[in-house]
Design a protein around this motif. Structure first.
Motif, PDB file in Angstrom:
ATOM      1  N   GLU A   1      -5.252   9.702  10.672  1.00 43.76           N
ATOM      2  CA  GLU A   1      -6.448  10.198  10.009  1.00 43.76           C
ATOM      3  C   GLU A   1      -7.130  11.152  10.983  1.00 43.76           C
ATOM      4  O   GLU A   1      -7.110  10.898  12.185  1.00 43.76           O
ATOM      5  N   PRO A   2      -7.656  12.274  10.544  1.00 41.25           N
ATOM      6  CA  PRO A   2      -8.101  12.590   9.193  1.00 41.25           C
ATOM      7  C   PRO A   2      -7.170  13.492   8.380  1.00 41.25           C
ATOM      8  O   PRO A   2      -7.621  14.116   7.420  1.00 41.25           O
ATOM      9  N   THR A   3      -5.891  13.605   8.706  1.00 34.66           N
ATOM     10  CA  THR A   3      -5.033  14.535   7.969  1.00 34.66           C
ATOM     11  C   THR A   3      -4.324  13.899   6.776  1.00 34.66           C
ATOM     12  O   THR A   3      -3.636  14.590   6.026  1.00 34.66           O
ATOM     13  N   TYR A   4      -4.453  12.586   6.595  1.00 36.78           N
ATOM     14  CA  TYR A   4      -3.862  11.911   5.440  1.00 36.78           C
ATOM     15  C   TYR A   4      -4.835  10.880   4.890  1.00 36.78           C
ATOM     16  O   TYR A   4      -5.624  10.286   5.630  1.00 36.78           O
ATOM     17  N   LEU A   5      -4.735  10.648   3.589  1.00 38.06           N
ATOM     18  CA  LEU A   5      -5.321   9.469   2.961  1.00 38.06           C
ATOM     19  C   LEU A   5      -4.177   8.532   2.606  1.00 38.06           C
ATOM     20  O   LEU A   5      -3.269   8.911   1.858  1.00 38.06           O
ATOM     21  N   LEU A   6      -4.202   7.323   3.155  1.00 32.68           N
ATOM     22  CA  LEU A   6      -3.185   6.322   2.855  1.00 32.68           C
ATOM     23  C   LEU A   6      -3.800   5.313   1.897  1.00 32.68           C
ATOM     24  O   LEU A   6      -4.569   4.437   2.292  1.00 32.68           O
ATOM     25  N   GLU A   7      -3.466   5.462   0.642  1.00 40.44           N
ATOM     26  CA  GLU A   7      -4.012   4.633  -0.430  1.00 40.44           C
ATOM     27  C   GLU A   7      -2.995   3.547  -0.776  1.00 40.44           C
ATOM     28  O   GLU A   7      -1.786   3.758  -0.670  1.00 40.44           O
ATOM     29  N   VAL A   8      -3.471   2.389  -1.198  1.00 36.96           N
ATOM     30  CA  VAL A   8      -2.589   1.282  -1.566  1.00 36.96           C
ATOM     31  C   VAL A   8      -2.732   1.007  -3.062  1.00 36.96           C
ATOM     32  O   VAL A   8      -3.849   0.937  -3.582  1.00 36.96           O
ATOM     33  N   LEU A   9      -1.579   0.848  -3.738  1.00 38.72           N
ATOM     34  CA  LEU A   9      -1.568   0.575  -5.174  1.00 38.72           C
ATOM     35  C   LEU A   9      -1.124  -0.858  -5.434  1.00 38.72           C
ATOM     36  O   LEU A   9      -0.180  -1.351  -4.802  1.00 38.72           O
ATOM     37  N   ASP A  10      -1.781  -1.514  -6.372  1.00 43.10           N
ATOM     38  CA  ASP A  10      -1.386  -2.856  -6.776  1.00 43.10           C
ATOM     39  C   ASP A  10       0.032  -2.822  -7.354  1.00 43.10           C
ATOM     40  O   ASP A  10       0.366  -1.950  -8.161  1.00 43.10           O
ATOM     41  N   LEU A  11       0.867  -3.772  -6.951  1.00 45.95           N
ATOM     42  CA  LEU A  11       2.271  -3.757  -7.361  1.00 45.95           C
ATOM     43  C   LEU A  11       2.451  -4.021  -8.851  1.00 45.95           C
ATOM     44  O   LEU A  11       3.432  -3.567  -9.450  1.00 45.95           O
ATOM     45  N   GLU A  12       1.542  -4.739  -9.459  1.00 44.90           N
ATOM     46  CA  GLU A  12       1.689  -5.077 -10.876  1.00 44.90           C
ATOM     47  C   GLU A  12       0.983  -4.069 -11.779  1.00 44.90           C
ATOM     48  O   GLU A  12       1.553  -3.585 -12.752  1.00 44.90           O
ATOM     49  N   THR A  13      -0.266  -3.739 -11.451  1.00 46.74           N
ATOM     50  CA  THR A  13      -1.071  -2.898 -12.350  1.00 46.74           C
ATOM     51  C   THR A  13      -1.034  -1.421 -11.984  1.00 46.74           C
ATOM     52  O   THR A  13      -1.441  -0.580 -12.784  1.00 46.74           O
ATOM     53  N   GLU A  14      -0.586  -1.097 -10.767  1.00 41.01           N
ATOM     54  CA  GLU A  14      -0.585   0.266 -10.229  1.00 41.01           C
ATOM     55  C   GLU A  14      -2.001   0.801 -10.006  1.00 41.01           C
ATOM     56  O   GLU A  14      -2.193   1.986  -9.725  1.00 41.01           O
ATOM     57  N   ALA A  15      -2.995  -0.062 -10.113  1.00 35.57           N
ATOM     58  CA  ALA A  15      -4.376   0.349  -9.849  1.00 35.57           C
ATOM     59  C   ALA A  15      -4.579   0.559  -8.357  1.00 35.57           C
ATOM     60  O   ALA A  15      -3.931  -0.083  -7.523  1.00 35.57           O
ATOM     61  N   SER A  16      -5.496   1.455  -8.019  1.00 32.81           N
ATOM     62  CA  SER A  16      -5.788   1.726  -6.616  1.00 32.81           C
ATOM     63  C   SER A  16      -6.559   0.568  -6.000  1.00 32.81           C
ATOM     64  O   SER A  16      -7.534   0.074  -6.569  1.00 32.81           O
ATOM     65  N   LEU A  17      -6.105   0.138  -4.820  1.00 32.05           N
ATOM     66  CA  LEU A  17      -6.815  -0.885  -4.051  1.00 32.05           C
ATOM     67  C   LEU A  17      -7.661  -0.251  -2.957  1.00 32.05           C
ATOM     68  O   LEU A  17      -8.220  -0.955  -2.115  1.00 32.05           O
TER      69      LEU A  17
END
Length: 444
Positions: free
Chosen positions: A254-270
């Motif tokens: 960071e700050p050159t990337y955003l590392l986002e995590v997605l829920d494995l079942e719903t694909e919603a952003s965590l």
């Protein structure tokens, strides 16, 4: 930079890069049409559409925010999991990827060579045809005044015999390589009159190119008598969003990337931490920024004591295997089998189902002098305790080469056969892993 300042920077950079790709990338011009790009908070990232690997393969050069002529260097994906895609890098892309590599390399060199007369000599054991790792490490090493050489034995111009000669002649003391190939090199070295580690000067191993579980890291360290680091996480298309610290913790760049995590079942952003699929957004307005790119990799991201985000890469989401009614990650399986690094070189595992009850069969290659009965008892006991299913362990003198080289394509393809499901008739990953194994056989 405080956490608040970092968030402000990332939010501003996100707006900039969204405008950049909307204006300059034909793909994103279409994909983001009608989407509100004036994001005020990072939570607004969840409203932006995903980018997938299929998108990269279908869009090809339309993904770029410019043309190949704007690039400083041209790279592309290997094509082992699908159609190769272009990954050109403008000067800003390349320089901002080299910078964290140089910082990470510098910290490790200072840790291992400060106060000694020995100077670092780094061998990069990776393909260098339209591949970013070798060139990026060349620039990082040059910045630090480190001698660096490309030393990929699976080529007709080098081969394994000369590979081992060079390691000995130059007293190479740092190696960057994939974990599986490092273990294969240790196994085959005696064929070429070299014993690992006795005849070599290697003191640092830097792994990349495939998952390196805690168990594999410890196995490498014990086998090579060297300190092993999970040096960098990344890909041809996305660059390098995470690198190691000298204490072995892998940190988000960071700050050159955003590392986002997605829920494995719903694909919603965590959000920017949690357990799930890694989704990357590039914050550099270069030639190929990726917006909410679904990597397919399973991660756990959590803040360390300083508030910076530490990243554990646990394998690929599609490599998760249901055992005993629960999905298990590649790292879980690796760690259960490789917990005794002084006993085992590697393994393959088959998953069966008898009347609806899962059972495991493991083929393990024992290290010289290891007690075979002890290996069987320890590994089967750990697998049963971890996964709640019976496990049988057999000692095999020779494993399939795919278990060493196939990890470049897929950890699961390399090591696991799920006998509960029919084999896919035309599986590109299986074909790619077999092709790599044949290339190694020819070089040997």
């Amino acid at each position: 930079m405080t956490p608040e300042e970092l968030t402000d920077w990332q939010t501003s950079a996100l707006r900039t890069v969204l405008g950049h790709v909307y204006d300059k990338s034909p793909f994103y011009g279409r994909r983001l049409a009608g989407v509100n790009l004036d994001i005020k908070e990072l939570t607004g990232l969840a409203d932006i559409p995903f980018t997938t690997k299929d998108d990269l393969r279908e869009a090809m050069h339309d993904m770029l925010s410019g043309t190949v002529a704007d690039a400083a260097f041209y790279f592309e994906t290997t094509g082992t999991t699908g159609r190769p895609t272009p990954c050109p890098r403008a000067p800003i892309d390349f320089d901002l990827n080299v910078l964290p590599l140089a910082h990470a390399l510098d910290a490790i060199v200072r840790k291992h060579f400060t106060g000694t007369e020995e100077r670092p000599v780094l061998a990069v054991v990776a393909p260098n045809d339209v591949h970013a790792a070798c060139l990026s490490l060349s620039f990082a090493a040059k910045q630090l005044g480190i001698a660096k050489l490309d030393l990929f034995p699976i080529t007709p111009t080098l081969g394994f015999a000369r590979f081992f000669e060079v390691l000995v002649e130059l007293k190479v003391n740092m190696i960057l390589c994939s974990p599986g190939l490092l273990m294969a090199l240790a196994e085959m070295s005696s064929t070429y009159g070299v014993e690992v580690p006795e005849d070599l000067s290697v003191k640092v191993l830097l792994t990349t190119g495939e998952m390196c579980s805690d168990g594999m890291r410890d196995l490498l360290a014990q086998t090579w008598h060297a300190e092993s680091y999970n040096f960098m996480y990344g890909s041809q298309e996305a660059g390098c969003p995470a690198v190691t610290r000298a204490d072995g913790t892998v940190m988000a760049v960071e700050p050159t990337y955003l590392l986002e995590v997605l829920d494995l079942e719903t694909e919603a952003s965590l959000g920017l931490q949690g357990y799930g699929e890694l989704c990357l957004t590039t914050l550099v307005p270069g030639l190929k920024p990726l917006i909410r790119y679904r990597t397919g990799d399973l991660v756990e991201i959590a803040p360390d004591a300083s508030g910076r985000r530490a990243v554990q890469v646990l394998g690929r989401v599609k490599d998760m295997t249901r055992i005993g009614g629960a999905k298990r990650s590649a790292a879980e399986i690796d760690n259960a089998i490789l917990a005794d690094p002084e006993l085992i070189y590697g393994y393959e595992i088959d998953v069966f189902s008898d009347d609806g009850e899962d059972r495991l069969e493991v083929r393990a290659k024992a290290k010289e002098g290891a007690d075979h009965d002890e290996i069987k008892k320890l590994v089967s006991g750990r697998l049963t305790a971890a996964f709640g299913v019976p496990a049988e362990v057999k000692i095999h003198p020779l494993l399939d080469l795919k278990s060493a080289t196939g990890g470049w394509v897929s950890w699961k393809t390399a090591r696991i056969k799920d006998r509960r499901v029919p084999e896919v008739a035309d599986d590109i990953e299986a074909r790619s892993a077999a092709d790599l194994a044949r290339a190694v056989e020819r070089a040997i």
